[in-house]
Design a protein around this motif. Sequence first.
Motif, PDB file in Angstrom:
ATOM      1  N   TYR A 141       0.835  -1.207   0.000  1.00  0.00           N
ATOM      2  CA  TYR A 141       0.000   0.000   0.000  1.00  0.00           C
ATOM      3  C   TYR A 141       0.867   1.254   0.000  1.00  0.00           C
ATOM      4  N   GLY A 142       1.950   1.231   0.799  1.00  0.00           N
ATOM      5  CA  GLY A 142       2.828   2.392   0.856  1.00  0.00           C
ATOM      6  C   GLY A 142       3.396   2.748  -0.502  1.00  0.00           C
ATOM      7  N   ALA A 143       3.809   1.734  -1.262  1.00  0.00           N
ATOM      8  CA  ALA A 143       4.341   1.989  -2.600  1.00  0.00           C
ATOM      9  C   ALA A 143       3.280   2.632  -3.496  1.00  0.00           C
ATOM     10  N   VAL A 144       2.050   2.107  -3.451  1.00  0.00           N
ATOM     11  CA  VAL A 144       0.963   2.653  -4.267  1.00  0.00           C
ATOM     12  C   VAL A 144       0.594   4.051  -3.801  1.00  0.00           C
ATOM     13  N   HIS A 145       0.541   4.240  -2.475  1.00  0.00           N
ATOM     14  CA  HIS A 145       0.132   5.531  -1.918  1.00  0.00           C
ATOM     15  C   HIS A 145       1.064   6.653  -2.360  1.00  0.00           C
ATOM     16  N   PHE A 146       2.376   6.446  -2.199  1.00  0.00           N
ATOM     17  CA  PHE A 146       3.309   7.512  -2.521  1.00  0.00           C
ATOM     18  C   PHE A 146       3.408   7.746  -4.028  1.00  0.00           C
ATOM     19  N   ARG A 147       3.209   6.697  -4.833  1.00  0.00           N
ATOM     20  CA  ARG A 147       3.157   6.913  -6.278  1.00  0.00           C
ATOM     21  C   ARG A 147       1.933   7.759  -6.645  1.00  0.00           C
ATOM     22  N   VAL A 182       0.382   9.919  -4.685  1.00  0.00           N
ATOM     23  CA  VAL A 182       0.603  11.290  -4.235  1.00  0.00           C
ATOM     24  C   VAL A 182       1.529  12.031  -5.201  1.00  0.00           C
ATOM     25  N   GLU A 183       2.593  11.367  -5.637  1.00  0.00           N
ATOM     26  CA  GLU A 183       3.518  12.001  -6.581  1.00  0.00           C
ATOM     27  C   GLU A 183       2.817  12.321  -7.893  1.00  0.00           C
ATOM     28  N   ARG A 184       1.933  11.439  -8.342  1.00  0.00           N
ATOM     29  CA  ARG A 184       1.199  11.682  -9.588  1.00  0.00           C
ATOM     30  C   ARG A 184       0.260  12.873  -9.448  1.00  0.00           C
ATOM     31  N   LEU A 185      -0.410  12.961  -8.271  1.00  0.00           N
ATOM     32  CA  LEU A 185      -1.283  14.108  -8.028  1.00  0.00           C
ATOM     33  C   LEU A 185      -0.491  15.414  -8.043  1.00  0.00           C
ATOM     34  N   LYS A 186       0.692  15.406  -7.410  1.00  0.00           N
ATOM     35  CA  LYS A 186       1.515  16.616  -7.397  1.00  0.00           C
ATOM     36  C   LYS A 186       1.971  16.989  -8.800  1.00  0.00           C
ATOM     37  N   SER A 241       1.019  20.391 -10.814  1.00  0.00           N
ATOM     38  CA  SER A 241       2.043  21.323 -11.301  1.00  0.00           C
ATOM     39  C   SER A 241       1.888  21.603 -12.790  1.00  0.00           C
ATOM     40  N   ARG A 242       1.236  20.680 -13.545  1.00  0.00           N
ATOM     41  CA  ARG A 242       1.057  20.874 -14.980  1.00  0.00           C
ATOM     42  C   ARG A 242      -0.116  21.826 -15.286  1.00  0.00           C
ATOM     43  N   LYS A 243      -1.013  21.988 -14.307  1.00  0.00           N
ATOM     44  CA  LYS A 243      -2.162  22.856 -14.548  1.00  0.00           C
ATOM     45  C   LYS A 243      -1.698  24.301 -14.668  1.00  0.00           C
ATOM     46  N   PRO A 244      -2.451  25.115 -15.422  1.00  0.00           N
ATOM     47  CA  PRO A 244      -2.095  26.533 -15.572  1.00  0.00           C
ATOM     48  C   PRO A 244      -2.031  27.215 -14.207  1.00  0.00           C
TER      49      PRO A 244
END
Length: 201
Positions: free
Chosen positions: A177-183, A185-189, A193-196
């Motif tokens: 779960y930890g591996a999935v969770h942090f991936r 979170v990183e994807r959300l960040k 950051s790509r949004k205007p």
Amino acid sequence: MATSTIDRQYAQLAWAMGKTGVLGYGGGPSVIPLIRYEAVTKYRWMDDEEFGEILAIANALPGPIATKMAAYLGYRQKGILGSILSVLAHIVPSAIAMIALLSFVDYLSNSDVVQGMIVAVMPVISVMLGVMAYEFVKRAYKGLGKWMVVVFCGISFALLQLLAVHPAIVIVLFLAYGAVHFRFVERLKANKSRKPGGDAQ
């Protein structure tokens, strides 16, 4: 100078692991706070976060937990030779003591003095484990937040105490779960950051 530094590192490994092997009364879990003190607090070979990660991985692998931690610490500091030295320093003193006391096993097992020692040392071990658990929970609180820590503690309790799931399985589940969770979170960040205006200050 370089040679003396290398010799000092080997000496530190041998001394630290020898102490944990001799003073770690009560089995693997009772030794972990001692190993943590040597590795994190005294010699600063790693920080609490790395120690917690290695402890979780070691718990998921077969074999004695304290021996696995000693092997990792030795390998991290001085490679294969350091790993061998750490493991030997950790287990040899206890092995010698066990062999020396073998002829007195029957006497010691029925001795009121030994039983009193066992009863007296149990609160100390409980406090040491409690302090270590508190520090890990505090780090989890900083990384995941209060409610996630509460939920995970509840899930862990249910799996371990109510459903009697093997601890290794629980650890593997939470590692996954930890591996999935942090991936996630990183994807959300990254998406944010790509949004205007996402990287605007």
